[in-house]
Enzyme design. Structure first.
Site, PDB file in Angstrom:
ATOM      1  N   CYS A  78       0.823  -1.214   0.000  1.00 32.44           N
ATOM      2  CA  CYS A  78       0.000   0.000   0.000  1.00 32.44           C
ATOM      3  C   CYS A  78       0.863   1.272   0.000  1.00 32.44           C
ATOM      4  O   CYS A  78       1.432   1.603  -1.030  1.00 32.44           O
ATOM      5  CB  CYS A  78      -1.016  -0.051   1.137  1.00 32.44           C
ATOM      6  SG  CYS A  78      -2.447   0.974   0.750  1.00 32.44           S
ATOM      7  N   HIS A 175      -3.284  -5.121   1.818  1.00 33.87           N
ATOM      8  CA  HIS A 175      -2.561  -5.391   3.071  1.00 33.87           C
ATOM      9  C   HIS A 175      -2.539  -6.881   3.401  1.00 33.87           C
ATOM     10  O   HIS A 175      -3.328  -7.338   4.242  1.00 33.87           O
ATOM     11  CB  HIS A 175      -3.232  -4.651   4.233  1.00 33.87           C
ATOM     12  CG  HIS A 175      -3.038  -3.182   4.205  1.00 33.87           C
ATOM     13  ND1 HIS A 175      -2.036  -2.547   4.899  1.00 33.87           N
ATOM     14  CD2 HIS A 175      -3.712  -2.211   3.558  1.00 33.87           C
ATOM     15  CE1 HIS A 175      -2.099  -1.245   4.690  1.00 33.87           C
ATOM     16  NE2 HIS A 175      -3.115  -1.022   3.874  1.00 33.87           N
ATOM     17  N   GLU A 177      -0.656  -8.420   5.253  1.00 32.76           N
ATOM     18  CA  GLU A 177      -0.319  -8.603   6.678  1.00 32.76           C
ATOM     19  C   GLU A 177      -1.573  -8.560   7.560  1.00 32.76           C
ATOM     20  O   GLU A 177      -1.516  -8.961   8.723  1.00 32.76           O
ATOM     21  CB  GLU A 177       0.705  -7.541   7.129  1.00 32.76           C
ATOM     22  CG  GLU A 177       0.190  -6.118   7.264  1.00 32.76           C
ATOM     23  CD  GLU A 177       0.020  -5.387   5.930  1.00 32.76           C
ATOM     24  OE1 GLU A 177       0.121  -6.022   4.868  1.00 32.76           O
ATOM     25  OE2 GLU A 177      -0.254  -4.171   5.974  1.00 32.76           O
TER      26      GLU A 177
HETATM   27  N1  GLN Z   1      -3.668   6.296   1.138  1.00 33.93           N
HETATM   28  C1  GLN Z   1      -2.346   6.062   1.649  1.00 33.93           C
HETATM   29  C2  GLN Z   1      -1.310   6.868   0.863  1.00 33.93           C
HETATM   30  O1  GLN Z   1      -1.620   7.469  -0.100  1.00 33.93           O
HETATM   31  C3  GLN Z   1      -2.000   4.591   1.598  1.00 33.93           C
HETATM   32  C4  GLN Z   1      -2.947   3.819   2.475  1.00 33.93           C
HETATM   33  C5  GLN Z   1      -2.387   2.583   3.082  1.00 33.93           C
HETATM   34  O2  GLN Z   1      -1.184   2.348   3.159  1.00 33.93           O
HETATM   35  N2  GLN Z   1      -3.272   1.777   3.613  1.00 33.93           N
HETATM   36  O3  GLN Z   1      -0.199   6.897   1.238  1.00 33.93           O
END
Ligand code: GLN
Length: 197
Positions: A78, A175, A177
């Protein structure tokens, strides 16, 4: 046994440590360039990429991380995926540029920004696991809009890649994890071992 670190400046690094511990790997928390030296591989967790970027800049960690990634495997989830990408939009921000993808941040929209979904496994991961789908937790996830030539798609959701690899690196927009399934972390550890041998 591989020595794995988890970047621990911000975000859900402890969940990655737990996932790796389930697989018998005691991952260490990394906050300084020196702590990178002894590692075989690194995980960059989810969180807030803008905040992580600021901390990486103030801790002088951007260049050491980039050099680390030129030699050793990194798994970004992410926000970690956003940091690894070559190009970031919505808004544009600097990144490590270690993987030839373009990502659009927060791309699933405000209303439905977090969800648990079934994603489709593809390529090597589908073959190796003998599975077609797994559960994936998306939290304000980016979308991968462009993948370069050397990028292989390992899973997709609604037609977009959500898990990709390029060379030694692995990237998930969700995610892994946060799901009980350890398939993706196991896949990363196998990549790390393959890099070492
Ligand atoms: N929206 C976050 C970003 O732009 C990422 C979200 C996440 O890691 N769950 O950094």
């Amino acid at each position: 046994m591989s020595r794995v670190g988890v970047l621990a400046l911000q975000g859900d690094f402890e969940a990655h440590q737990r996932a790796l511990a389930d697989l018998g790997v005691e991952a260490v928390q990394v906050r300084t360039a020196r702590e990178l030296d002894s590692l075989d591989a690194l995980v960059i967790p989810g969180g807030e990429s803008t905040t992580m970027l600021k901390l990486l800049e103030s801790e002088n960690l951007l260049e050491p991380l980039r050099s680390f990634g030129l030699e050793r495997p990194i798994f970004g989830t992410c926000a970690g995926a956003i940091l690894l990408a070559r190009q970031v939009e919505n808004p544009a921000q600097p990144s490590l540029g270690l993987i030839d993808i373009s990502v659009v941040r927060n791309a699933y929209g405000r209303q439905v920004d977090s969800r648990v979904a079934r994603i489709r496994l593809e390529g090597e991961l589908a073959r190796r696991s003998g599975r077609q789908e797994i559960e994936a937790v998306f939290i304000r996830a980016p979308i991968i809009r462009r993948t370069g030539d050397g990028v292989r798609v390992l899973a997709s959701y609604q037609g977009d890649p959500v898990l990709i690899e390029q060379g030694r690196h692995l990237v998930a927009t969700f995610h892994p994890e946060l799901s009980p399934d350890r398939l993706i972390h196991r896949y990363f550890l196998e990549k790390v071992e393959a890099c070492e041998s």
